[in-house]
Design a protein around this motif. Structure first.
Motif, mmCIF file in Angstrom:
data_model
loop_
_atom_site.group_PDB
_atom_site.id
_atom_site.type_symbol
_atom_site.label_atom_id
_atom_site.label_comp_id
_atom_site.label_asym_id
_atom_site.label_seq_id
_atom_site.Cartn_x
_atom_site.Cartn_y
_atom_site.Cartn_z
ATOM 1 N N HIS A 128 -30.164 -27.583 45.599
ATOM 2 C CA HIS A 128 -30.863 -27.963 44.375
ATOM 3 C C HIS A 128 -30.702 -29.423 43.992
ATOM 4 C CE1 HIS A 128 -31.503 -23.683 43.700
ATOM 5 N NE2 HIS A 128 -30.210 -23.472 43.852
ATOM 6 N N GLY A 129 -29.750 -30.123 44.628
ATOM 7 C CA GLY A 129 -29.429 -31.466 44.164
ATOM 8 C C GLY A 129 -28.355 -31.396 43.085
ATOM 9 N N GLY A 132 -27.733 -32.943 40.124
ATOM 10 C CA GLY A 132 -28.116 -32.833 38.724
ATOM 11 C C GLY A 132 -28.758 -31.499 38.399
ATOM 12 N N HIS A 133 -29.699 -31.077 39.232
ATOM 13 C CA HIS A 133 -30.384 -29.814 38.971
ATOM 14 C C HIS A 133 -29.434 -28.636 39.113
ATOM 15 C CE1 HIS A 133 -33.837 -27.190 38.516
ATOM 16 N NE2 HIS A 133 -33.440 -26.508 39.587
ATOM 17 N N TYR A 134 -28.478 -28.746 40.038
ATOM 18 C CA TYR A 134 -27.507 -27.661 40.215
ATOM 19 C C TYR A 134 -26.650 -27.498 38.963
ATOM 20 C CZ TYR A 134 -23.438 -25.123 41.924
ATOM 21 O OH TYR A 134 -22.412 -24.204 42.076
ATOM 22 N N LYS A 192 -27.456 -28.429 35.977
ATOM 23 C CA LYS A 192 -28.327 -27.929 34.917
ATOM 24 C C LYS A 192 -28.549 -26.433 35.067
ATOM 25 C CE LYS A 192 -32.880 -28.568 32.817
ATOM 26 N NZ LYS A 192 -34.167 -29.304 32.863
ATOM 27 N N LYS A 193 -28.750 -25.982 36.290
ATOM 28 C CA LYS A 193 -28.974 -24.560 36.540
ATOM 29 C C LYS A 193 -27.758 -23.722 36.147
ATOM 30 C CE LYS A 193 -28.618 -22.772 40.748
ATOM 31 N NZ LYS A 193 -27.926 -21.443 40.695
ATOM 32 N N SER A 215 -32.661 -19.675 42.888
ATOM 33 C CA SER A 215 -33.425 -20.626 42.093
ATOM 34 C C SER A 215 -33.207 -20.421 40.614
ATOM 35 C CB SER A 215 -34.923 -20.484 42.417
ATOM 36 O OG SER A 215 -35.166 -20.783 43.771
ATOM 37 N N GLU A 216 -33.029 -19.181 40.199
ATOM 38 C CA GLU A 216 -32.827 -18.870 38.792
ATOM 39 C C GLU A 216 -31.380 -18.490 38.570
ATOM 40 O OE1 GLU A 216 -35.530 -15.861 37.666
ATOM 41 O OE2 GLU A 216 -37.315 -17.052 38.075
ATOM 42 N N HIS A 217 -30.895 -18.762 37.386
ATOM 43 C CA HIS A 217 -29.513 -18.464 37.046
ATOM 44 C C HIS A 217 -29.340 -16.962 36.845
ATOM 45 C CE1 HIS A 217 -25.492 -19.249 35.592
ATOM 46 N NE2 HIS A 217 -25.730 -18.485 34.525
#
Length: 266
Positions: free
Chosen positions: A148-149, A151-153, A155-156, A264-266
């Protein structure tokens, strides 16, 4: 623990935490810190590697007993743990890790009921903690960041969609503590506590029965000593089940964490 003084015999000192602090095998010096649990870890690795190498050396369409057991363990780790928890699209690269965790924890747990070994390695907190902190969680966070990268990880994991703004600071703080500190500790403590408690209970019944039989003068106490031995045998069977179950849970949760990091979703 305190000693138990009987009216018709000697003093029984029940086993406790000190009995899990085994002395060095080779005295002092360079090998002064090398203990029996460390030796059992080495032996378990030799047993696991040797068994799977021998079982897979000459694979047959109609497997013998050794190959059948090895294939059953592999299929269980592959299908019932890795694929179920990580997902059919992503699970294959993690089969060796999940299978290795399951077999390694299983063998070291079973040492607790095998004569001569008679010590579950995972009853020393350092070993499951090392698996959790040095193996499972680095992989867990690495694959999530890679997918996810960074930052996105984060955030997730810490700020998923739908969390109200006024709750988000508290939620993110709790999730950060959970993901980076609490979960690695509980993954290790779960198997450690089960192995420690189970081995301690068996020791209590075994040593207690032996004490009643040999160190007491009263006929009545000697008469009830077989009850302690019977309970020790029953607890050994129960402990064997728990040892297998805890190895499964450790691998299952490890795979589940990896699957959650990849999702992809938490």
């Amino acid at each position: 623990m305190g000693a138990l003084v009987l009216t018709e015999g000697g003093t029984f000192t029940p086993p406790g935490v000190a009995d899990f602090n085994l002395p060095p095998l080779f005295g002092s010096g360079y090998w002064g810190s090398f203990t029996k649990p460390m030796l059992l870890v080495v032996i378990s690795l030799v047993i696991i590697v040797a068994y799977f190498m021998l079982a897979s050396r000459k694979l047959k369409v109609v497997p013998g007993k050794g190959q059948f057991i090895a294939e059953s363990i592999y299929n269980f780790g592959r299908n019932n743990i890795a694929r179920e928890q990580i997902g059919s699209k992503d699970f294959k690269p993690f089969i060796p890790l999940v299978l290795g965790l399951f077999v390694f924890v299983l063998v070291n747990n079973l040492f607790g009921i095998i004569p001569f070994f008679q010590f579950p390695t995972m009853a020393r907190i350092g070993f499951p903690l090392a698996l959790s902190v040095l193996v499972v969680y680095p992989v867990y966070h690495y694959v999530g960041i890679k997918r996810h990268g960074f930052g996105h990880y984060l955030k997730k994991e810490l700020a998923p969609p739908g969390i109200p703004g006024f709750v988000l600071p508290l939620y993110s703080t709790i999730e950060f503590a959970q993901k980076f500190f609490i979960a690695p500790a509980t993954l290790a403590i779960r198997v450690f506590a089960a192995m420690f408690a189970g081995h301690l209970i068996i020791m209590v019944f075994t040593l207690g029965g032996s004490f009643l039989l040999t160190e007491t003068d009263g006929f009545g106490l000697k008469l009830v000593s077989p009850i302690a031995f019977i309970f020790a045998i029953l607890m050994t069977f129960l402990e064997a089940f728990i040892q297998v179950l805890q190895a499964f849970i450790f691998a299952l949760l490890s795979a589940g964490y990896i699957g959650a990091a990849l999702a992809s979703e938490h």
